[in-house]
Write a protein that holds these residues in place. Structure first.
Motif, PDB file in Angstrom:
ATOM      1  N   SER A 127      -8.301   7.076   2.377  1.00  0.00           N
ATOM      2  CA  SER A 127      -7.338   6.274   1.631  1.00  0.00           C
ATOM      3  C   SER A 127      -7.859   4.878   1.321  1.00  0.00           C
ATOM      4  O   SER A 127      -7.240   4.142   0.552  1.00  0.00           O
ATOM      5  N   PRO A 184       0.793  -1.230   0.000  1.00  0.00           N
ATOM      6  CA  PRO A 184       0.000   0.000   0.000  1.00  0.00           C
ATOM      7  C   PRO A 184       0.824   1.277   0.000  1.00  0.00           C
ATOM      8  O   PRO A 184       0.262   2.359  -0.140  1.00  0.00           O
ATOM      9  N   PHE A 220       0.832   4.485   4.512  1.00  0.00           N
ATOM     10  CA  PHE A 220      -0.376   3.804   4.980  1.00  0.00           C
ATOM     11  C   PHE A 220      -0.227   3.340   6.427  1.00  0.00           C
ATOM     12  O   PHE A 220      -1.193   3.364   7.198  1.00  0.00           O
ATOM     13  N   GLY A 260      -2.418   4.607   9.569  1.00  0.00           N
ATOM     14  CA  GLY A 260      -3.317   3.605  10.114  1.00  0.00           C
ATOM     15  C   GLY A 260      -3.141   3.429  11.608  1.00  0.00           C
ATOM     16  O   GLY A 260      -4.119   3.194  12.337  1.00  0.00           O
ATOM     17  N   PHE A 295      -7.180   8.633   6.840  1.00  0.00           N
ATOM     18  CA  PHE A 295      -7.024   7.196   6.639  1.00  0.00           C
ATOM     19  C   PHE A 295      -8.259   6.600   5.971  1.00  0.00           C
ATOM     20  O   PHE A 295      -8.147   5.775   5.062  1.00  0.00           O
TER      21      PHE A 295
END
Length: 422
Positions: free
Chosen positions: A188, A10, A14, A18, A185
């Motif tokens: 995304s 990713p 990320f 996250g 997030f």
């Protein structure tokens, strides 16, 4: 290296985003306790508000999961991040009014909590299948379990540090994280997941109710262990004359779990998901027995380190089995139902262990943990012996097509009959 391959999928950004996105969940319960106690002057009422928040979260998470399966992770993640920020701001405002408004505001904060864990786990499964790397799904689940454990170590520490700035500071920090981390997030994540939706007018794939109920109860048992350990550690620290050490002891527990979760990525493929489930339920029982023995031997810090190692592997097995059981178009709601067992079990463990701690001290509180772990092991053995098929991977039929896909997520209308994936 499995993690090196995972990190390339990713993109590097990320992972820190996250991790920050899940911190509001890791801080919310303790932040609510601090805020409501400062406003009401009552630990009992603060505990009631935190319990209302946890119960509302157990109710709201499956609803959010069902909506995510229908309308996409990005939309639901975005809406819940914004509404939860508003709800927590409302809780701060309610702390300046009456008790009834604080209970209502705490409940709304729990009801709107973004289900970051389930959303990201389903996102991983879909992303890795799309990239033709389903072999990395166990690694992704191990990473997520490790990130969860680290967040639950960092969360209380952050609340403790921010409380020195005032009782509203931890809650407002959670609001800031929701806006600055959870919201980006969510944006995304995959927008719609149309390939996992049923065709217009087509009936939705039914959830496997009995296996999913078993997973829910298994998570509730784990939550009961958490509640008992939290209460036992608090009682032990008070009895030792060092109440401030409770957080450090629980951090040892979380660090051990995080390390074990990370190591699960290297388990051999021949160690099947059903075998892991039963094995790690057994090791969880051994770990909780260690806590009781450690209390009697005045070696609780060492016992916490040993017991912590048994937690994440058991949790990962529950996530993995639920992910495999769920139909492709209902994966998120299945995982949120699983997760709902956690806060309910934690509340149960805290109540029962609290009563025992009043009469028998930390020994009474810790005793609840192996009782809950015994129930978890009996459930695992019962599921394995009576419905082994429920633990097998299914052939997943992509919604809207007749093409079967082998892989982790989903249960087809028929079974492969091949046993566990190897």
């Amino acid at each position: 290296m499995a993690y090196r391959s995972l990190f390339r999928v990713p993109g590097a950004g990320f992972f820190p985003l996250g991790f920050l996105a899940r911190l509001p969940y890791a801080t919310s319960s303790l932040a609510t306790l601090v805020l409501v106690h400062a406003a009401s002057g009552s630990y009992a009422f603060a505990g009631l508000a935190a319990a209302a928040q946890g119960s509302a979260n157990a109710l709201g998470a499956p609803i959010a999961g069902a909506l995510a399966d229908r309308h996409g992770h990005r939309l639901v993640g975005t809406v819940t991040a914004l509404t939860n920020a508003v709800a927590l701001t409302g809780l701060v405002a309610a702390s300046r009014t009456g008790r009834a408004s604080m209970i209502v505001a705490a409940s709304l904060a729990g009801l709107t909590q973004p289900p970051v864990g389930p959303l990201v786990r389903v996102h991983w499964s879909r992303l890795l299948h799309a990239r033709a790397r389903p072999d990395l799904i166990p690694t992704a689940l191990s990473y997520e379990a490790t990130a969860d454990e680290i967040s639950f170590v960092a969360g209380p520490a952050i609340v403790g540090l921010l409380t020195s700035l005032g009782p509203t500071a931890p809650t407002m920090a959670a609001v800031a994280l929701l806006v600055l981390a959870t919201l980006p997030f969510a944006l995304s994540l995959a927008p719609g997941g149309a390939e996992h939706r049923p065709a217009p007018g087509a009936p939705r794939t039914p959830l496997p109710r009995l296996p999913l109920a078993a997973m829910f109860l298994a998570m509730a048992a784990m939550g009961t262990v958490f509640g008992a350990v939290q209460t036992g550690v608090t009682a032990y620290a008070d009895d030792s004359g060092q109440p401030g050490s409770a957080g450090l002891l629980y951090a040892v527990f979380g660090i051990g779990s995080a390390l074990a979760g990370a190591a699960c990525a290297w388990l051999p493929a021949r160690f099947t998901p059903s075998g892991r489930y039963v094995t790690f339920a057994a090791t969880l029982l051994l770990g909780t027995i260690t806590l009781v023995a450690g209390d009697r031997l005045h070696a609780v810090p060492a016992a916490m380190a040993v017991a912590g190692v048994t937690v994440a592997p058991y949790l990962i097995s529950l996530y993995a089995l639920t992910e495999r059981l769920a139909p492709a178009d209902r994966a998120t709601v299945a995982l949120t139902i699983l997760c709902a067992g956690g806060p309910l079990g934690t509340a149960t463990g805290q109540v029962v262990a609290g009563h025992l701690a009043d009469s028998h001290g930390s020994a009474g509180a810790f005793l609840v943990a192996p009782i809950a772990a015994t129930a978890a092991l009996l459930l695992a053995v019962a599921v394995f012996l009576t419905d082994t098929d429920a633990l097998r991977p299914a052939v997943r039929v992509a919604v809207g097509s007749g093409t079967p896909e082998s892989g982790g997520m989903g249960r087809a209308k028929g079974r492969t009959g091949d046993g566990d994936e190897r």
